[in-house]
Every structure is written in structure tokens, then in C-alpha cells.
Motif scaffolding. Structure first.
Motif, PDB file in Angstrom:
ATOM      1  N   GLU A   1     -21.292 -28.766  -6.090  1.00 11.95           N
ATOM      2  CA  GLU A   1     -21.068 -30.096  -5.552  1.00 11.95           C
ATOM      3  C   GLU A   1     -21.803 -30.687  -4.563  1.00 11.95           C
ATOM      4  O   GLU A   1     -21.969 -29.512  -4.101  1.00 11.95           O
ATOM      5  CB  GLU A   1     -19.139 -30.762  -5.416  1.00 11.95           C
ATOM      6  CG  GLU A   1     -19.125 -30.225  -5.988  1.00 11.95           C
ATOM      7  CD  GLU A   1     -16.932 -31.542  -6.204  1.00 11.95           C
ATOM      8  OE1 GLU A   1     -17.385 -31.172  -5.367  1.00 11.95           O
ATOM      9  OE2 GLU A   1     -16.449 -31.192  -7.541  1.00 11.95           O
TER      10      GLU A   1
ATOM     11  N   ASP B   1     -20.963 -27.986  -0.848  1.00  6.82           N
ATOM     12  CA  ASP B   1     -20.813 -26.640  -1.270  1.00  6.82           C
ATOM     13  C   ASP B   1     -21.744 -25.174  -0.640  1.00  6.82           C
ATOM     14  O   ASP B   1     -23.303 -25.934  -1.024  1.00  6.82           O
ATOM     15  CB  ASP B   1     -21.320 -25.757  -3.025  1.00  6.82           C
ATOM     16  CG  ASP B   1     -19.968 -27.356  -3.523  1.00  6.82           C
ATOM     17  OD1 ASP B   1     -19.013 -27.391  -3.578  1.00  6.82           O
ATOM     18  OD2 ASP B   1     -20.451 -26.872  -5.051  1.00  6.82           O
TER      19      ASP B   1
ATOM     20  N   ARG C   1     -16.531 -23.915  -1.639  1.00  5.47           N
ATOM     21  CA  ARG C   1     -15.853 -25.091  -1.758  1.00  5.47           C
ATOM     22  C   ARG C   1     -15.766 -25.651  -0.670  1.00  5.47           C
ATOM     23  O   ARG C   1     -13.776 -24.912  -1.113  1.00  5.47           O
ATOM     24  CB  ARG C   1     -16.324 -25.862  -3.224  1.00  5.47           C
ATOM     25  CG  ARG C   1     -15.548 -27.693  -3.169  1.00  5.47           C
ATOM     26  CD  ARG C   1     -15.847 -27.945  -4.343  1.00  5.47           C
ATOM     27  NE  ARG C   1     -17.083 -27.222  -5.251  1.00  5.47           N
ATOM     28  CZ  ARG C   1     -16.591 -27.204  -6.263  1.00  5.47           C
ATOM     29  NH1 ARG C   1     -15.749 -27.994  -7.568  1.00  5.47           N
ATOM     30  NH2 ARG C   1     -18.440 -26.726  -7.452  1.00  5.47           N
TER      31      ARG C   1
END
Length: 346
Positions: free
Chosen positions: A188, A191, A130
């Protein structure tokens, strides 16, 4: 949780070997954004048909997922898929003695209604990245790793250890190793999930992987472009086969239908049938009491009016006898219908 992904990218390369013992699923070039399951397997053993082992693992694990129709993947489900592959190994070895002793590593990624399911055996890896930083990676099932974790040797010693290539967990016919299982719900948009065989790791260390997956406000390459750069890092540099899949998360939304089902279950759990039944009875009972009260008040109003009218009529009759020429001396009231009373809520 509803997860959508960009077009996945994968490669499966020969590297410095004379044969390719890696297999990936879906087959390179066939993956789409609708796919949920991704596998990278690295055959172990060289002369023991590693290419057959990795192929069988991808085939039978993917078949198991497709046949089952399961949407939410548990640890026991993953283990059953691994067992299905192992049973295929056993059958193959019965008919082809040359495959005896074959084995393979496994990395598995699956997106379901609750997030991402990760499972692995051996030294192939899964990364979750991320904002250009690795926030999770699997731990290799290797003998030297166990020595490091137990404090027997250091990581530096492990890199040079003569048994650094000994793997402690695989899919094989001779034993039933259990895959490490993890579920990730913290996902999210933006990612990355990266699955790779150890041949990739000969050239692609963690910092270099983060470099390729870093934030770049001026350029937002697709996974296929990023993976092409990763492949170029490995090409003509690694002595092993090298294979990988890169999946980028496009969006993460709420699973509304699932939430409604959960809420319904919670309501039923805290509100027993007897309570629900009592409430369903109390509501019309309240309406009935309101109607009775309205009727009583209405009738009382009528009685009062009739009594009052009768008295006024008697007075008018008396006055009419004395004031016969005055037509206004007798006033006739029109009865007014009672209105109002208590409001009744449904």
C-alpha cells in the motif's frame, strides 16, 4: 501492479571497524525513484576479504538483473543471480589467494509487475512496515536460530550463546547456498521496506524501528530524514559496520495492460477455436435468414395489393358504366410499398 516509490535513502558506514566490509546497491547518493533493485551485503570473515565479497555480490547481482531485461522475477531467476556472484568469487579466488574463503550475506528487494520480490542469505534483514508496525521480517540464517526453532534453546539463551554469530547461509565460492525467496503483493501507499546489515541491529531493535517509522499526522518526513535519524542511533554506538536502505511506497496502481492480456488468455482458454468459428458463421447466417423473411413478406404484400387493386378496378369499371357522371365513383388507390418485417440484429 504499478508501484512508484519516493526518493530512496541509503547509508554505508564504517562504524567501529577499521575497514568497511558492507556494500550497498545503488551506491549511496545515486539511487532515484526510478530504481527497482536494492541490495545490502555484509562481508563475512574479516581477514578473508569480506569487503571484496560484498562488493562482488552487489556488482554481479545488479549486472545480472540489468543484462537480463526480466520484468517479473522468479525464484529460479534470483538463484541464477546468486550463482553469477558465486562464479565471480571462484574466478577472483583463482587469481588472488588472499580472497580464499571470502563470503557475504545478501538482502535483495526488487519491484516488478506483481509486487515486491525479497531474497536473503545470512543475518542481514529485510523489514516490511505499515502504519508504524512491522508486518513482515526475514528470519536470520544463524545456527542459534535453528536451535531455537528446534526447541533446543530459548531466544534468551540464543542471545548469549557462544556460537550466536555463526551464519548458516552465505554467498561463497565453496558451496551453493540457496537464497530464501518471498513475493509480497500486499503493498500500500505509505508502506516502508527497510534493508539493513546486522551492524544496524546492534542499536536498532524492532520497537525503535517502528518508532522512527510511525504515523505522524503533524509531520511527514522523507525517507532521507528518517534514515538520518536511524543512522544517528547507530553512530558511535555500534562495533560493526552498519548499512541500510529505506524505500517508501508512493503509490500502487493497477497494471491495465497486464490485466487485458490475462483476460484475453482466459477468453481463449474457455472459448476454443471451433466455438469462435461457429459464432462467426452464425452471425451472418442470422442476417441472411432475416433478409429472406423480409423479401417473402414484401412480395406477399405486393401480390395481395395487386389482387385487391384488380378487384377494385373491376368494381369501378362496372360502376362507371352506371354512374358515368360521378367522377368520384371510380377511386384509384396508389400502391403502398410494404415496410416492416422482422428486425435483423447485426
Amino acid at each position: 501492479m504499478k508501484i512508484s516509490i519516493h526518493q530512496p535513502a541509503g547509508f554505508n558506514e564504517m562504524g567501529g571497524r577499521s575497514n568497511n566490509e558492507d556494500s550497498i546497491y545503488p551506491i549511496p547518493g545515486t539511487a532515484t525513484s526510478a530504481d527497482r533493485l536494492f541490495l545490502v551485503c555484509d562481508g563475512v570473515g574479516g581477514e578473508h576479504k569480506g569487503e571484496e565479497a560484498s562488493f562482488l555480490a552487489c556488482k554481479h547481482i545488479s549486472d545480472f538483473f540489468l543484462r537480463s531485461g526480466e520484468e517479473d522475477i522468479s525464484k529460479s531467476f534470483v538463484q541464477k543471480a546468486v550463482i553469477a556472484a558465486r562464479e565471480a568469487f571462484i574466478e577472483t579466488e583463482k587469481h588472488d589467494p588472499d580472497t580464499a574463503g571470502m563470503a557475504t550475506t545478501l538482502t535483495l528487494l526488487y519491484f516488478d509487475n506483481y509486487g515486491a520480490v525479497l531474497a536473503h542469505l545470512g543475518d542481514s534483514r529485510i523489514y516490511h512496515i505499515r502504519n508504524g508496525k512491522i508486518i513482515f521480517q526475514t528470519s536470520d540464517h544463524k545456527w542459534v536460530n535453528e536451535l531455537v526453532q528446534s526447541g533446543v534453546i530459548t531466544e534468551e539463551q540464543a542471545a548469549l550463546h557462544p556460537q550466536r554469530n555463526v551464519i548458516t547461509k552465505v554467498i561463497t565460492a565453496s558451496r551453493a547456498d540457496e537464497a530464501d525467496y518471498m513475493r509480497i503483493s500486499d503493498i500500500e501507499a505509505g508502506d516502508f521496506f527497510f534493508l539493513c546489515s546486522d551492524g544496524v541491529l546492534e542499536q536498532l531493535y524492532d520497537d525503535l524501528l517502528e518508532y522512527h517509522l510511525r504515523d505522524n499526522p503533524d509531520n511527514h518526513p522523507e525517507p532521507i530524514e528518517i534514515l538520518e535519524a536511524v543512522k544517528n542511533e547507530c553512530a558511535h554506538q555500534t562495533n560493526d559496520n552498519f548499512s541500510a536502505y529505506l524505500i517508501k511506497i508512493a503509490s500502487v496502481g493497477e497494471q491495465k495492460a497486464g490485466e487485458e492480456k490475462v483476460n484475453e488468455k482466459v477468453v481463449n482458454a474457455v472459448m476454443p477455436e471451433s466455438v469462435v468459428s461457429r459464432q462467426s458463421i452464425e452471425k451472418p447466417r442470422g442476417v441472411l435468414f432475416g433478409l429472406i423473411a423480409f423479401a417473402v413478406i414484401f412480395c406477399s404484400g405486393l401480390i395481395f395489393h395487386f389482387v385487391k387493386s384488380e378487384k377494385q378496378a373491376e368494381k369501378a369499371l362496372f360502376e362507371s358504366k352506371t354512374n358515368i357522371n360521378d367522377p368520384d365513383s371510380v377511386q384509384v388507390e396508389v400502391p403502398v410499398r410494404a415496410t416492416g418485417g422482422p428486425e435483423v440484429e447485426d
